[in-house]
Motif scaffolding. Structure first.
Motif, PDB file in Angstrom:
ATOM      1  N   CYS A   1       0.857  -1.195   0.000  1.00 20.15           N
ATOM      2  CA  CYS A   1       0.000   0.000   0.000  1.00 20.15           C
ATOM      3  C   CYS A   1       0.886   1.236   0.000  1.00 20.15           C
ATOM      4  O   CYS A   1       1.872   1.294   0.750  1.00 20.15           O
ATOM      5  CB  CYS A   1      -0.909  -0.013   1.227  1.00 20.15           C
ATOM      6  SG  CYS A   1      -1.735   1.561   1.581  1.00 20.15           S
TER       7      CYS A   1
ATOM      8  N   GLN B   1      -9.362  -3.762  -1.062  1.00 18.86           N
ATOM      9  CA  GLN B   1     -10.429  -2.850  -1.481  1.00 18.86           C
ATOM     10  C   GLN B   1     -11.072  -2.180  -0.265  1.00 18.86           C
ATOM     11  O   GLN B   1     -11.398  -0.981  -0.304  1.00 18.86           O
ATOM     12  CB  GLN B   1     -11.490  -3.611  -2.285  1.00 18.86           C
ATOM     13  CG  GLN B   1     -11.067  -3.990  -3.692  1.00 18.86           C
ATOM     14  CD  GLN B   1     -11.015  -2.793  -4.639  1.00 18.86           C
ATOM     15  OE1 GLN B   1     -11.099  -1.633  -4.233  1.00 18.86           O
ATOM     16  NE2 GLN B   1     -10.851  -3.079  -5.931  1.00 18.86           N
TER      17      GLN B   1
ATOM     18  N   ARG C   1      -8.674   0.475   0.822  1.00 19.46           N
ATOM     19  CA  ARG C   1      -8.689   1.602  -0.117  1.00 19.46           C
ATOM     20  C   ARG C   1      -9.892   2.506   0.125  1.00 19.46           C
ATOM     21  O   ARG C   1      -9.764   3.741   0.182  1.00 19.46           O
ATOM     22  CB  ARG C   1      -8.705   1.072  -1.554  1.00 19.46           C
ATOM     23  CG  ARG C   1      -8.595   2.157  -2.625  1.00 19.46           C
ATOM     24  CD  ARG C   1      -8.896   1.608  -4.004  1.00 19.46           C
ATOM     25  NE  ARG C   1     -10.284   1.145  -4.109  1.00 19.46           N
ATOM     26  CZ  ARG C   1     -11.333   1.950  -4.258  1.00 19.46           C
ATOM     27  NH1 ARG C   1     -11.167   3.266  -4.316  1.00 19.46           N
ATOM     28  NH2 ARG C   1     -12.554   1.448  -4.349  1.00 19.46           N
TER      29      ARG C   1
ATOM     30  N   GLU D   1      -9.970   6.404   1.457  1.00 19.45           N
ATOM     31  CA  GLU D   1     -10.571   7.403   0.567  1.00 19.45           C
ATOM     32  C   GLU D   1     -11.676   8.194   1.258  1.00 19.45           C
ATOM     33  O   GLU D   1     -11.842   9.397   1.011  1.00 19.45           O
ATOM     34  CB  GLU D   1     -11.133   6.704  -0.674  1.00 19.45           C
ATOM     35  CG  GLU D   1     -11.753   7.642  -1.690  1.00 19.45           C
ATOM     36  CD  GLU D   1     -12.361   6.883  -2.858  1.00 19.45           C
ATOM     37  OE1 GLU D   1     -12.461   7.472  -3.948  1.00 19.45           O
ATOM     38  OE2 GLU D   1     -12.734   5.706  -2.674  1.00 19.45           O
TER      39      GLU D   1
ATOM     40  N   THR E   1      -5.927   9.319  -0.942  1.00 22.84           N
ATOM     41  CA  THR E   1      -6.144   8.000  -1.541  1.00 22.84           C
ATOM     42  C   THR E   1      -4.853   7.193  -1.469  1.00 22.84           C
ATOM     43  O   THR E   1      -3.779   7.723  -1.172  1.00 22.84           O
ATOM     44  CB  THR E   1      -6.600   8.117  -3.009  1.00 22.84           C
ATOM     45  OG1 THR E   1      -5.563   8.756  -3.769  1.00 22.84           O
ATOM     46  CG2 THR E   1      -7.895   8.914  -3.118  1.00 22.84           C
TER      47      THR E   1
ATOM     48  N   SER F   1      -2.819   3.521  -3.321  1.00 21.38           N
ATOM     49  CA  SER F   1      -2.786   2.476  -4.347  1.00 21.38           C
ATOM     50  C   SER F   1      -2.280   1.182  -3.725  1.00 21.38           C
ATOM     51  O   SER F   1      -1.492   1.206  -2.771  1.00 21.38           O
ATOM     52  CB  SER F   1      -1.874   2.900  -5.500  1.00 21.38           C
ATOM     53  OG  SER F   1      -2.337   4.107  -6.080  1.00 21.38           O
TER      54      SER F   1
ATOM     55  N   ASN G   1      -5.310   5.135  -6.650  1.00 19.90           N
ATOM     56  CA  ASN G   1      -6.544   4.837  -5.913  1.00 19.90           C
ATOM     57  C   ASN G   1      -7.206   3.580  -6.462  1.00 19.90           C
ATOM     58  O   ASN G   1      -8.406   3.535  -6.718  1.00 19.90           O
ATOM     59  CB  ASN G   1      -7.516   6.024  -5.974  1.00 19.90           C
ATOM     60  CG  ASN G   1      -8.700   5.839  -5.015  1.00 19.90           C
ATOM     61  OD1 ASN G   1      -8.589   5.143  -4.003  1.00 19.90           O
ATOM     62  ND2 ASN G   1      -9.830   6.449  -5.343  1.00 19.90           N
TER      63      ASN G   1
ATOM     64  N   VAL H   1      -6.615  -1.086  -6.874  1.00 15.31           N
ATOM     65  CA  VAL H   1      -5.970  -2.321  -6.428  1.00 15.31           C
ATOM     66  C   VAL H   1      -5.589  -3.131  -7.651  1.00 15.31           C
ATOM     67  O   VAL H   1      -6.434  -3.403  -8.516  1.00 15.31           O
ATOM     68  CB  VAL H   1      -6.911  -3.150  -5.521  1.00 15.31           C
ATOM     69  CG1 VAL H   1      -6.258  -4.484  -5.154  1.00 15.31           C
ATOM     70  CG2 VAL H   1      -7.274  -2.365  -4.268  1.00 15.31           C
TER      71      VAL H   1
END
Length: 409
Positions: free
Chosen positions: A272, A335, A338, A342, A356, A358, A390, A392
């Motif tokens: 991440c 997910q 993420r 966010e 955000t 990734s 932002n 996966v």
């Protein structure tokens, strides 16, 4: 601990020390030595308070023993009350200190009720009804009750390391020992017994010998436990990232190496990386950047299961090791992370600014090393950056299919 009267002679002067008294002088000396040991340990430990409480407990025991052995003060009533108060304080602090090591305590109400009940009972059965047997019961059973309350709150130690379980059972045995010891030796004590005879009775000798033996065993186990705690603290400091509280690079590699040796499957890895983190630092300052990293780490850690391992590898990059997890499950977890990042609102940043991150996700292949897996998720993370951030990216079972040369900032 028996609530006895002073051993001063009939002329008001302290008598010459008997062989029994000389023998029992060893107990306060040993207690003082252990108190000093706890104080020394407290200077080396971050969780020093409980060690200081234990030191105070052993010092009170030493003081109470000296009050009784030396007959100071010489007034029998005052001697009984003062020694009882010191013993009660000793036991209350012992229970509180042992509990304090686990972040627990007896509570103020229990301490006050225990102290007042023991000292009040001694006062009543000396000045109101001069009954030495009742004083023996009040002090010994009162101390046992305090220790049993502490033991009941220590049951969590049964789920800990072997040393934790030894500490629990030894502490419980010490608490329970007050009952048979009192019953077995009370036949040697009678209501009309004089102070001098009581001071050389089998009850007095048995009391001090058993307390000393249990005290030595308990102190040794507590010192060993405190030493092991300190070793764990040092290891945690070495392997923990001070900003986020997650593992650092060294800590992650130690955990990863252990899992690699076990070769348990499935095992997945998530990488991440916070998007545009350099811009956040440049625009809002490093304090705001640190806040983003701390909050991101907290969001990641909150979603982990028992056995999962999260680490900050440096800068804004995190690695999450997921034993017993295949690629599909790891992707679903990534997910969740993420979305949590966010939708989070970060203090100190402009209203409406979204943070955000990734993600790269991959499952370890049958003959793949941990280093190769880490390199593969790193390439997947680059791919997520390249494809718009932002998002996966999940690896296929063919490492070459995950390759990309994109940058990640």
């Amino acid at each position: 601990m028996c609530g006895r009267a002073s051993t001063s002679g009939p002329d008001g002067m302290s008598p010459n020390l008997s062989a029994v008294q000389i023998l029992t002088l060893g107990s306060p000396s040993i207690a003082a030595l252990f108190a000093l040991s706890f104080l020394v340990l407290s200077r080396q430990s971050d969780s020093a308070r409980y060690l200081k409480v234990l030191a105070a407990s052993f010092l009170l025991f030493a003081a109470a023993s000296l009050v009784q052995i030396l007959g100071i003060p010489q007034d029998a009533g005052w001697n009984a009350v003062i020694s009882a108060g010191l013993y009660a304080g000793c036991v209350i602090l012992l229970g509180d200190g042992v509990l304090g090591r686990s972040g627990l305590g007896l509570g103020l109400a229990v301490k006050i009720i225990a102290f007042v009940s023991i000292v009040g009972g001694i006062c009543y059965f000396y000045y109101g009804s001069n009954d030495i047997i009742a004083r023996v019961y009040v002090l010994n059973f009162g101390c046992a009750a305090v220790l049993l309350i502490a033991a009941a709150r220590l049951t969590r130690l049964l789920r800990g390391r072997p040393m934790e379980r030894v500490l629990f059972w030894l502490f419980l045995a010490f608490a329970l020992s007050f009952f048979p010891r009192t019953w077995l030796t009370l036949g040697q004590v009678h209501a009309g017994m004089g102070a001098r005879a009581f001071g050389t009775s089998s009850f007095w000798v048995a009391l001090h010998l058993t307390v000393v033996l249990f005290g030595i065993a308990l102190a040794v186990v507590l010192i060993l436990a405190a030493t092991m705690d300190r070793i764990e603290d040092l290891k945690r400091e070495r392997n923990e990232d001070p900003l986020t509280g997650l593992l650092n690079r060294r800590g992650f590699h130690e955990h990863a190496a252990a899992w690699e040796r076990r070769r348990e499957r499935p095992l997945s890895l998530i990488a991440c990386d916070v998007d545009h983190f350099k811009q956040i630092n440049d625009r809002y300052g490093h304090a705001a950047g640190d806040q983003v990293l701390r909050r991101t780490a907290s969001l990641v850690a909150r979603l982990l299961r028992a056995g999962d391992v999260a680490s900050r590898m440096g800068g804004e990059e995190f690695l999450i090791l997921l034993p017993g997890t295949d690629a599909a499950e790891a992707r679903a977890l990534a997910q969740e992370m993420r979305k949590a990042i966010e939708t989070e609102r970060y203090a100190g940043l402009s209203e409406g600014l979204r943070i955000t991150a990734s993600f790269g996700v991959a499952q370890m292949e049958p003959r793949e090393s941990m280093a190769d897996l880490a390199a593969r998720v790193d390439r997947l993370l680059y791919a997520a950056k390249r494809h718009g951030r932002n998002r996966v990216e999940v690896g296929s079972l063919t490492p070459s299919a995950d390759s990309t040369d994109a940058g990640r900032h």
